[in-house]
Write a protein that holds these residues in place. Sequence first.
Motif, mmCIF file in Angstrom:
data_model
loop_
_atom_site.group_PDB
_atom_site.id
_atom_site.type_symbol
_atom_site.label_atom_id
_atom_site.label_comp_id
_atom_site.label_asym_id
_atom_site.label_seq_id
_atom_site.Cartn_x
_atom_site.Cartn_y
_atom_site.Cartn_z
ATOM 1 N N LEU A 105 0.825 -1.209 0.000
ATOM 2 C CA LEU A 105 0.000 0.000 0.000
ATOM 3 C C LEU A 105 0.861 1.261 0.000
ATOM 4 C CD1 LEU A 105 -2.868 -0.968 2.469
ATOM 5 C CD2 LEU A 105 -2.725 -1.265 -0.002
ATOM 6 N N PRO A 106 0.488 2.254 -0.791
ATOM 7 C CA PRO A 106 1.312 3.469 -0.901
ATOM 8 C C PRO A 106 1.163 4.395 0.298
ATOM 9 C CG PRO A 106 -0.647 3.645 -2.276
ATOM 10 C CD PRO A 106 -0.645 2.260 -1.722
ATOM 11 N N ASP A 107 2.306 4.902 0.780
ATOM 12 C CA ASP A 107 2.361 5.955 1.792
ATOM 13 C C ASP A 107 1.495 5.636 3.003
ATOM 14 O OD1 ASP A 107 3.257 8.379 2.824
ATOM 15 O OD2 ASP A 107 1.470 9.436 2.113
ATOM 16 N N VAL A 108 1.659 4.439 3.554
ATOM 17 C CA VAL A 108 0.820 4.014 4.669
ATOM 18 C C VAL A 108 1.652 3.953 5.945
ATOM 19 C CG1 VAL A 108 1.230 1.547 4.324
ATOM 20 C CG2 VAL A 108 -0.889 2.308 5.415
ATOM 21 N N ASP A 109 1.037 4.314 7.049
ATOM 22 C CA ASP A 109 1.655 4.218 8.367
ATOM 23 C C ASP A 109 1.090 2.967 9.039
ATOM 24 O OD1 ASP A 109 2.668 4.472 10.887
ATOM 25 O OD2 ASP A 109 1.750 6.407 11.337
ATOM 26 N N CYS A 110 1.824 1.867 8.959
ATOM 27 C CA CYS A 110 1.356 0.588 9.499
ATOM 28 C C CYS A 110 2.067 0.291 10.805
ATOM 29 C CB CYS A 110 1.611 -0.543 8.500
ATOM 30 S SG CYS A 110 0.974 -2.143 9.045
ATOM 31 N N ARG A 111 1.295 -0.093 11.815
ATOM 32 C CA ARG A 111 1.861 -0.327 13.136
ATOM 33 C C ARG A 111 1.394 -1.673 13.695
ATOM 34 N NH1 ARG A 111 1.386 5.573 16.112
ATOM 35 N NH2 ARG A 111 1.908 6.837 14.275
ATOM 36 N N ALA A 112 2.312 -2.373 14.311
ATOM 37 C CA ALA A 112 1.982 -3.602 15.018
ATOM 38 C C ALA A 112 1.533 -3.232 16.429
ATOM 39 C CB ALA A 112 3.186 -4.534 15.064
ATOM 40 N N ILE A 113 0.341 -3.657 16.803
ATOM 41 C CA ILE A 113 -0.202 -3.361 18.124
ATOM 42 C C ILE A 113 0.089 -4.553 19.031
ATOM 43 C CG2 ILE A 113 -2.253 -2.713 19.417
ATOM 44 C CD1 ILE A 113 -1.384 -0.676 17.280
ATOM 45 N N MET A 114 1.068 -4.388 19.904
ATOM 46 C CA MET A 114 1.488 -5.483 20.767
ATOM 47 C C MET A 114 0.949 -5.359 22.187
ATOM 48 S SD MET A 114 3.105 -6.920 18.375
ATOM 49 C CE MET A 114 3.748 -8.335 19.249
ATOM 50 N N ASN A 115 0.498 -4.149 22.562
ATOM 51 C CA ASN A 115 -0.002 -3.935 23.910
ATOM 52 C C ASN A 115 -0.893 -2.700 23.928
ATOM 53 O OD1 ASN A 115 1.835 -1.627 24.098
ATOM 54 N ND2 ASN A 115 3.437 -3.149 24.417
ATOM 55 N N PHE A 116 -1.405 -2.369 25.100
ATOM 56 C CA PHE A 116 -2.328 -1.242 25.249
ATOM 57 C C PHE A 116 -1.656 0.085 24.924
ATOM 58 C CE2 PHE A 116 -4.514 1.878 28.089
ATOM 59 C CZ PHE A 116 -5.725 1.897 27.409
ATOM 60 N N HIS A 117 -0.386 0.216 25.265
ATOM 61 C CA HIS A 117 0.321 1.467 25.001
ATOM 62 C C HIS A 117 0.449 1.710 23.495
ATOM 63 C CE1 HIS A 117 1.199 1.790 29.254
ATOM 64 N NE2 HIS A 117 1.708 0.570 29.246
ATOM 65 N N ASP A 118 0.679 0.658 22.718
ATOM 66 C CA ASP A 118 0.737 0.795 21.263
ATOM 67 C C ASP A 118 -0.609 1.272 20.713
ATOM 68 O OD1 ASP A 118 3.329 -0.113 21.310
ATOM 69 O OD2 ASP A 118 2.821 -2.168 20.757
ATOM 70 N N LEU A 119 -1.703 0.720 21.256
ATOM 71 C CA LEU A 119 -3.035 1.120 20.799
ATOM 72 C C LEU A 119 -3.326 2.574 21.135
ATOM 73 C CD1 LEU A 119 -5.723 0.211 19.509
ATOM 74 C CD2 LEU A 119 -6.497 -0.412 21.800
ATOM 75 N N ARG A 120 -2.954 3.004 22.346
ATOM 76 C CA ARG A 120 -3.189 4.389 22.739
ATOM 77 C C ARG A 120 -2.366 5.334 21.870
ATOM 78 N NH1 ARG A 120 -5.555 7.349 24.201
ATOM 79 N NH2 ARG A 120 -4.878 8.322 26.133
ATOM 80 N N ALA A 121 -1.135 4.957 21.535
ATOM 81 C CA ALA A 121 -0.308 5.792 20.665
ATOM 82 C C ALA A 121 -0.932 5.903 19.280
ATOM 83 C CB ALA A 121 1.111 5.217 20.579
ATOM 84 N N PHE A 122 -1.464 4.786 18.770
ATOM 85 C CA PHE A 122 -2.151 4.808 17.474
ATOM 86 C C PHE A 122 -3.359 5.734 17.538
ATOM 87 C CE2 PHE A 122 -5.179 3.420 14.335
ATOM 88 C CZ PHE A 122 -4.412 3.047 13.236
ATOM 89 N N GLN A 123 -4.121 5.642 18.614
ATOM 90 C CA GLN A 123 -5.312 6.478 18.765
ATOM 91 C C GLN A 123 -4.949 7.961 18.798
ATOM 92 O OE1 GLN A 123 -7.315 6.013 22.515
ATOM 93 N NE2 GLN A 123 -9.259 6.813 21.743
ATOM 94 N N ARG A 124 -3.915 8.306 19.545
ATOM 95 C CA ARG A 124 -3.502 9.716 19.636
ATOM 96 C C ARG A 124 -3.049 10.237 18.278
ATOM 97 N NH1 ARG A 124 -1.105 7.870 24.491
ATOM 98 N NH2 ARG A 124 0.892 7.653 23.393
ATOM 99 N N ASP A 125 -2.237 9.455 17.573
ATOM 100 C CA ASP A 125 -1.724 9.910 16.281
ATOM 101 C C ASP A 125 -2.830 9.980 15.234
ATOM 102 O OD1 ASP A 125 0.716 10.054 17.467
ATOM 103 O OD2 ASP A 125 1.482 8.186 16.624
#
Length: 246
Positions: A82-102
């Motif tokens: 996929l072009p120009d995508v910000d893909c993140r592996a969610i390994m814990n709650f902190h990763d999810l909260r960071a994704f939500q904030r961004d």
Amino acid sequence: PCLKTGKPFHFFPPQVERIAGTIAALKEHRTAWMIQDMATGKTACSLAVAWLKLKHKSSYRVLVMCPGHLVRKWKREVDWLLPDVDCRAIMNFHDLRAFQRDAAGQDWLTGRPMIAVAGKDTLKLGVELNHPAAASRKMAVTVYVDGKARVNYCRMAVCPTCGTMVKDSDDRPVPLAVYRTYKHPVRCADCGDLLATHWCRPGYYAKPHLDRYIQRHMKGVFDMLIADEVHELAAPDSAQGNAFGT
């Protein structure tokens, strides 16, 4: 060409048919099932469907639920395809909260697409956030059956900090099973502690349910859910089945 390797890439005709069929199904229904054999490109096909459906939104959001050992594989294929995508592996709650904030901080028109890839085990395990919870104390309770007194032993809710018993508005002790059905936790009448599951209490950490957090606190964040190996999630009374349904 593939975005990362630069090598020529194209879908085979049978894959194109399945992508087109899924797109057509999603025009009529909210859900579509992509059923293919192993090694036929289900991951790439589902990502192509997501991109074709959401490319009009420059900052679309997709949640991928897959087996835990495939999280990094999914992220790698997203980055490749996929072009120009910000893909993140969610390994814990902190990763999810960071994704939500961004995700909240990006403009709908100018932000990058974001994809969160989470393992089904990561999503299904955890504890409730601030759900009514207490310690228990066994008490003798006298009940009358057909006019005869009978002594039953019942576990009552008590404060885990100071041991003060939880009481209702009529000043009667509250059974632990009843307290757990309360919609909101109460504070101890003696020490003021909140009788709830405290994932954020200093010195104590328990993972919250990520699927329920998404349901309750991230409404409208995701445009699409892709569930991998969905046949493994069919049991309605299993933790991962409940996570999938949530």
